[in-house]
Design a protein around this motif. Structure first.
Motif, mmCIF file in Angstrom:
data_model
loop_
_atom_site.group_PDB
_atom_site.id
_atom_site.type_symbol
_atom_site.label_atom_id
_atom_site.label_comp_id
_atom_site.label_asym_id
_atom_site.label_seq_id
_atom_site.Cartn_x
_atom_site.Cartn_y
_atom_site.Cartn_z
ATOM 1 N N GLN A 89 0.843 -1.191 0.000
ATOM 2 C CA GLN A 89 0.000 0.000 0.000
ATOM 3 C C GLN A 89 0.879 1.242 0.000
ATOM 4 N N ILE A 90 0.585 2.146 -0.897
ATOM 5 C CA ILE A 90 1.227 3.452 -0.882
ATOM 6 C C ILE A 90 0.170 4.497 -1.202
ATOM 7 N N LYS A 91 0.257 5.621 -0.505
ATOM 8 C CA LYS A 91 -0.775 6.641 -0.626
ATOM 9 C C LYS A 91 -0.122 8.012 -0.568
ATOM 10 N N THR A 92 -0.424 8.863 -1.560
ATOM 11 C CA THR A 92 0.088 10.229 -1.581
ATOM 12 C C THR A 92 -1.044 11.192 -1.864
ATOM 13 N N SER A 122 -2.765 9.830 -5.136
ATOM 14 C CA SER A 122 -2.575 8.503 -5.710
ATOM 15 C C SER A 122 -2.595 7.463 -4.595
ATOM 16 N N GLU A 123 -3.141 6.293 -4.896
ATOM 17 C CA GLU A 123 -3.109 5.183 -3.943
ATOM 18 C C GLU A 123 -3.132 3.869 -4.705
ATOM 19 N N ARG A 172 -6.206 -2.520 -6.049
ATOM 20 C CA ARG A 172 -7.018 -1.360 -6.436
ATOM 21 C C ARG A 172 -6.087 -0.171 -6.633
ATOM 22 N N MET A 173 -6.406 0.633 -7.625
ATOM 23 C CA MET A 173 -5.593 1.801 -7.955
ATOM 24 C C MET A 173 -6.485 3.023 -8.101
ATOM 25 N N SER A 182 4.287 10.523 -7.366
ATOM 26 C CA SER A 182 3.205 9.580 -7.067
ATOM 27 C C SER A 182 3.734 8.339 -6.363
ATOM 28 N N LEU A 183 5.030 8.055 -6.496
ATOM 29 C CA LEU A 183 5.659 6.907 -5.858
ATOM 30 C C LEU A 183 7.053 7.302 -5.385
ATOM 31 N N PRO A 184 7.149 8.252 -4.448
ATOM 32 C CA PRO A 184 8.471 8.725 -4.024
ATOM 33 C C PRO A 184 9.214 7.635 -3.266
#
Length: 385
Positions: free
Chosen positions: A88-91, A106-107, A137-138, A315-317
């Motif tokens: 999981q990544i969330k920005t 973004s998630e 899920r995106m 979006s994906l640092p």
């Protein structure tokens, strides 16, 4: 978490099952673990170069839960199933920041269900086979175009939402343990590919296409790939009350060719969101000390980044960094244990000067990222032996 994630060779603890299914053979009876985690990333960006203006990402919190249930028979045959959100990544940077043509928010979230079975090969060696069903899920939104709406002055946006078909994978585990004082573990997790076939794209505002204004939309398709991982670890218990554990993990990101988002009618576009990642080796170690009913833990991890400078995106640092962990466990009563963990991730500041990421017609997204993350974890486990 308190051991820094070094659990590939951990025996006698339900936490080891998440890292190496073969540890099931060294468990006893029926074991249940319920976990809750709070993850709080903190990111900021300075730029775009030559500007040094700094913006902090909006505060974010993620709450991935987990559950694991297993039973081990007297002959070492172990069966178990777990469910968790390991990816999981969330920005959320906001609509007005300089990088909004790349990302506003973004998630990506993957829910994984993992059944597995382990069995003894001789007295001291166990093997295991597990399977994963992953539900991905995106959600992603960004500014669309360089011209604000003539009436409102607000830039148009594009939002993408999609769920992938179920993605399947497998894992193989080995565990060698001649006794409670020493063990070696090896675990392989396969590559998993999730495909979003018919995601939804919604446009807000005037994007210059008469048929695509004010909420009209289209569809998108993409493929998200989780790479192969190989973990090797050891556990050493020189004293009944003292334990040392260590892991090395190899992740084959080079096998992920890239993420291409394909937009359908009325706007046909290809957005390249990931490419050129490299393989990495991560190192983790932990110690544990028990006094009566209380167990104290500490851990350290070295986590290199697979993302090359040219492909780093807000979006994906990501950056290479260190994990520092502490934890405490308390035996509430016979069979019932409460564990708490805290992990702080500190990343090296990362200045990008050769970005290939466009945020305008001919402008590249160069600047400096500063990142950290704090994770709290709570686990309640019970054993029927």
């Amino acid at each position: 978490l308190g051991l820094g994630g070094a659990a590939t060779a951990l025996i006698g603890d339900q936490a080891g099952v998440f890292s190496n299914t073969a540890s099931l053979s060294f468990m006893r009876g029926t074991n249940l673990a319920l976990g809750a985690t709070v993850t709080m990333p903190e990111y900021q960006f300075s730029g775009v170069l030559p500007s040094t203006a700094t913006i902090k990402m909006n505060p974010q919190s993620m709450f991935p839960p987990s559950v694991s249930l297993s039973h081990t028979f007297a002959n070492g045959l172990g069966i178990g199933i777990s469910a968790s959100i390991p990816y999981q990544i969330k920005t959320s940077w906001g609509e007005s920041w300089v990088g909004s043509p790349i990302v506003i928010s973004s998630e990506i979230r993957g829910v994984q269900v993992s059944p597995g079975v382990a069995f003894k090969i001789g007295k001291n060696l166990a093997a295991a086979l597990g399977f994963q069903a992953t539900f991905v899920r995106m959600d992603h939104s960004r500014r669309y175009g360089d011209v604000p709406d003539a009436q409102t002055g607000i830039f148009p946006t594009m939002s993408m939402t999609g769920s992938a078909d179920v993605a399947y994978g497998f894992d193989i585990g080995l565990m060698y343990s001649p006794g409670d004082a020493f063990s070696l573990g090896l675990a392989l997790r396969s590559k998993t590919t999730a495909e979003i076939i018919n995601g939804t794209v919604t446009y807000t505002g005037d994007i210059g296409e008469p048929s695509s204004n004010s909420g009209a939309g289209t569809s998108f398709a993409t493929t998200l790939t989780l790479p192969e991982r190989v973990r090797a670890g050891f556990m050493l218990r020189p004293l009944d009350a003292f334990l040392v554990t260590g892991d090395v993990e190899y992740t084959r990101w080079s096998g992920v060719k890239g993420v291409t988002i394909r937009l359908g009618s009325p706007v046909s576009t290809r957005l390249i969101d990931q490419s050129g990642w490299k393989d990495v080796l991560a190192y983790r170690a932990g110690v544990e000390f028990t006094i009566a009913d209380v167990t104290l833990r500490g851990g350290l991890g070295v986590e290199p980044s697979p993302v090359p400078d040219a492909e780093l995106r807000p979006s994906l640092p990501d950056a290479s960094g260190f994990r520092y962990s502490v934890g405490v466990g308390y035996a509430v009563e016979d069979g019932l244990v409460l564990d708490l963990g805290l992990q702080v991730e500190r990343y090296a500041d990362r200045t990008i000067t050769d970005s290939h990421v466009l945020y305008g017609t001919d402008k590249y997204f160069n600047g400096t990222y500063a990142m950290s993350s704090t994770i709290f974890a709570l686990t309640l486990s019970y054993s029927w032996k």
